[in-house]
Design a protein around this motif. Structure first.
Motif, PDB file in Angstrom:
ATOM      1  N   GLY A 193       8.960   0.700  -4.889  1.00 22.50           N
ATOM      2  CA  GLY A 193       8.435   1.225  -5.790  1.00 22.50           C
ATOM      3  C   GLY A 193       6.553   1.309  -5.748  1.00 22.50           C
ATOM      4  O   GLY A 193       5.944   2.058  -5.791  1.00 22.50           O
ATOM      5  N   ARG A 194       6.302   0.196  -6.086  1.00 19.24           N
ATOM      6  CA  ARG A 194       4.597  -0.556  -5.675  1.00 19.24           C
ATOM      7  C   ARG A 194       4.313   0.387  -4.354  1.00 19.24           C
ATOM      8  O   ARG A 194       3.278   0.981  -4.132  1.00 19.24           O
ATOM      9  CB  ARG A 194       4.283  -1.745  -5.616  1.00 19.24           C
ATOM     10  CG  ARG A 194       4.443  -2.597  -6.800  1.00 19.24           C
ATOM     11  CD  ARG A 194       5.053  -3.989  -7.359  1.00 19.24           C
ATOM     12  NE  ARG A 194       4.531  -4.429  -6.000  1.00 19.24           N
ATOM     13  CZ  ARG A 194       4.225  -5.881  -5.629  1.00 19.24           C
ATOM     14  NH1 ARG A 194       5.439  -6.528  -5.476  1.00 19.24           N
ATOM     15  NH2 ARG A 194       3.261  -6.657  -5.074  1.00 19.24           N
ATOM     16  N   LEU A 195       4.891   0.215  -3.003  1.00 23.14           N
ATOM     17  CA  LEU A 195       4.460   0.796  -2.102  1.00 23.14           C
ATOM     18  C   LEU A 195       3.960   2.156  -2.480  1.00 23.14           C
ATOM     19  O   LEU A 195       3.088   2.908  -1.932  1.00 23.14           O
ATOM     20  CB  LEU A 195       5.229   0.313  -0.487  1.00 23.14           C
ATOM     21  CG  LEU A 195       5.131  -1.154  -0.237  1.00 23.14           C
ATOM     22  CD1 LEU A 195       6.598  -0.701   0.503  1.00 23.14           C
ATOM     23  CD2 LEU A 195       3.812  -1.394   0.412  1.00 23.14           C
ATOM     24  N   LEU A 196       5.595   2.862  -2.406  1.00 24.00           N
ATOM     25  CA  LEU A 196       5.173   4.046  -2.669  1.00 24.00           C
ATOM     26  C   LEU A 196       3.818   4.884  -4.205  1.00 24.00           C
ATOM     27  O   LEU A 196       2.986   5.796  -3.967  1.00 24.00           O
ATOM     28  CB  LEU A 196       6.558   4.952  -3.988  1.00 24.00           C
ATOM     29  CG  LEU A 196       7.832   5.039  -1.971  1.00 24.00           C
ATOM     30  CD1 LEU A 196       9.040   5.295  -2.883  1.00 24.00           C
ATOM     31  CD2 LEU A 196       7.602   6.322  -1.558  1.00 24.00           C
ATOM     32  N   GLU A 197       3.858   4.106  -5.304  1.00 20.09           N
ATOM     33  CA  GLU A 197       2.771   4.046  -5.563  1.00 20.09           C
ATOM     34  C   GLU A 197       1.503   3.821  -4.584  1.00 20.09           C
ATOM     35  O   GLU A 197       0.618   4.887  -5.057  1.00 20.09           O
ATOM     36  CB  GLU A 197       3.283   3.418  -6.928  1.00 20.09           C
ATOM     37  CG  GLU A 197       1.684   3.559  -7.669  1.00 20.09           C
ATOM     38  CD  GLU A 197       1.745   2.721  -9.051  1.00 20.09           C
ATOM     39  OE1 GLU A 197       1.008   2.947  -9.720  1.00 20.09           O
ATOM     40  OE2 GLU A 197       2.801   1.452  -9.136  1.00 20.09           O
ATOM     41  N   ALA A 198       1.906   2.778  -4.366  1.00 16.52           N
ATOM     42  CA  ALA A 198       0.062   2.950  -3.503  1.00 16.52           C
ATOM     43  C   ALA A 198      -0.277   3.736  -2.176  1.00 16.52           C
ATOM     44  O   ALA A 198      -0.593   4.508  -2.082  1.00 16.52           O
ATOM     45  CB  ALA A 198       0.230   1.968  -2.803  1.00 16.52           C
ATOM     46  N   ARG A 218      -3.259  -1.677  -1.757  1.00 14.76           N
ATOM     47  CA  ARG A 218      -3.322  -1.151  -3.167  1.00 14.76           C
ATOM     48  C   ARG A 218      -2.361  -1.613  -3.600  1.00 14.76           C
ATOM     49  O   ARG A 218      -1.734  -1.788  -5.178  1.00 14.76           O
ATOM     50  CB  ARG A 218      -3.040   0.373  -3.126  1.00 14.76           C
ATOM     51  CG  ARG A 218      -4.605   0.788  -2.894  1.00 14.76           C
ATOM     52  CD  ARG A 218      -4.529   2.494  -2.371  1.00 14.76           C
ATOM     53  NE  ARG A 218      -5.521   2.899  -2.054  1.00 14.76           N
ATOM     54  CZ  ARG A 218      -6.397   4.071  -2.431  1.00 14.76           C
ATOM     55  NH1 ARG A 218      -5.673   4.121  -3.776  1.00 14.76           N
ATOM     56  NH2 ARG A 218      -7.284   4.401  -1.866  1.00 14.76           N
ATOM     57  N   ALA A 219      -0.710  -1.822  -2.962  1.00 13.20           N
ATOM     58  CA  ALA A 219      -0.300  -2.282  -3.208  1.00 13.20           C
ATOM     59  C   ALA A 219       0.055  -4.459  -4.103  1.00 13.20           C
ATOM     60  O   ALA A 219       1.404  -4.322  -3.731  1.00 13.20           O
ATOM     61  CB  ALA A 219       1.100  -2.312  -2.549  1.00 13.20           C
TER      62      ALA A 219
END
Length: 213
Positions: free
Chosen positions: A31-36, A57-58
């Motif tokens: 999720g953090r990577l997709l958000e980033a 960013r992640a």
């Protein structure tokens, strides 16, 4: 997102916000990577974004990206896939909750346009970066777009048959309706005074006018 194509300031919806299409069913790190990735693609574009930028960013090392996603394109694909699946479910639910073509179309236009305001960054990425998907991934997304189009086209077709709508060309009218809602992601900005709810309500009425209801 549909056959018609085609998150950010602290006050705006982001991919990590509740109900985000991008993060459903993902692990915390994914999720953090997709958000980033969503933030980076929206800020810099797909080609200018590097996996190092996404990792930073992640809060991960560049190698950490490849543990979960083999390529930068796979991140784009997962964002596109999630956005289209969410849109398809949104339209299906709008139809299921109403009993007449007019009410169904109003619900489709209201929820679809509001969704593109609430998730405007994901919407922009899905539309503007579509050409950067691999052929296989593009075909899968196109299949979902056809399903989205079919849901709306069925409503318009039934409305014409029942006499509620006056439409000369069902296919062109459906394309216009979905394009209008999708385009909200292009111009929406959280700084404008119109809320996603107000936009949705206005587009619900505009959709009915377009079909002569």
């Amino acid at each position: 997102m549909s056959s018609a194509a085609q998150t950010s300031p602290s006050t705006a919806p982001t991919p990590s916000a509740a109900g985000s299409p991008a993060l459903a069913g993902t692990s915390d790190t994914q999720g953090r990577l997709l958000e980033a990735a969503a933030e980076a693609f929206a800020d810099r574009g797909f080609h200018a974004t590097t996996t190092r930028d996404i990792a930073a960013r992640a809060g991960l090392s560049p190698a950490g990206v490849y543990v979960h996603f083999k390529t930068k394109e796979e991140l784009l694909y997962q964002l596109s896939l999630a956005g289209h699946l969410a849109a398809l479910e949104l339209l299906r639910s709008a139809v299921a909750d109403h009993d007449s073509p007019a009410d169904e179309l109003r619900a489709i236009m209201t929820t679809f346009s509001r969704w593109h305001a609430e998730h405007y960054r994901v919407g922009r990425i899905v539309q503007y970066e579509f050409g950067n998907l691999t052929d296989e991934h593009r075909d899968e997304v196109l299949r979902l777009r056809k399903e989205i189009d079919a849901v709306a086209r069925d409503v318009v077709t039934r409305g014409v048959a029942s006499g509620e709508f006056v439409v000369g060309d069902v296919a062109d009218t459906t394309l216009a309706l979905l394009s209008m809602a999708i385009d909200v992601a292009r111009w929406y900005d959280p700084e404008i005074r119109r809320t996603p709810e107000a936009i949705g309500a206005a587009y619900g009425e505009l959709g009915l006018r377009l079909v002569g209801a």
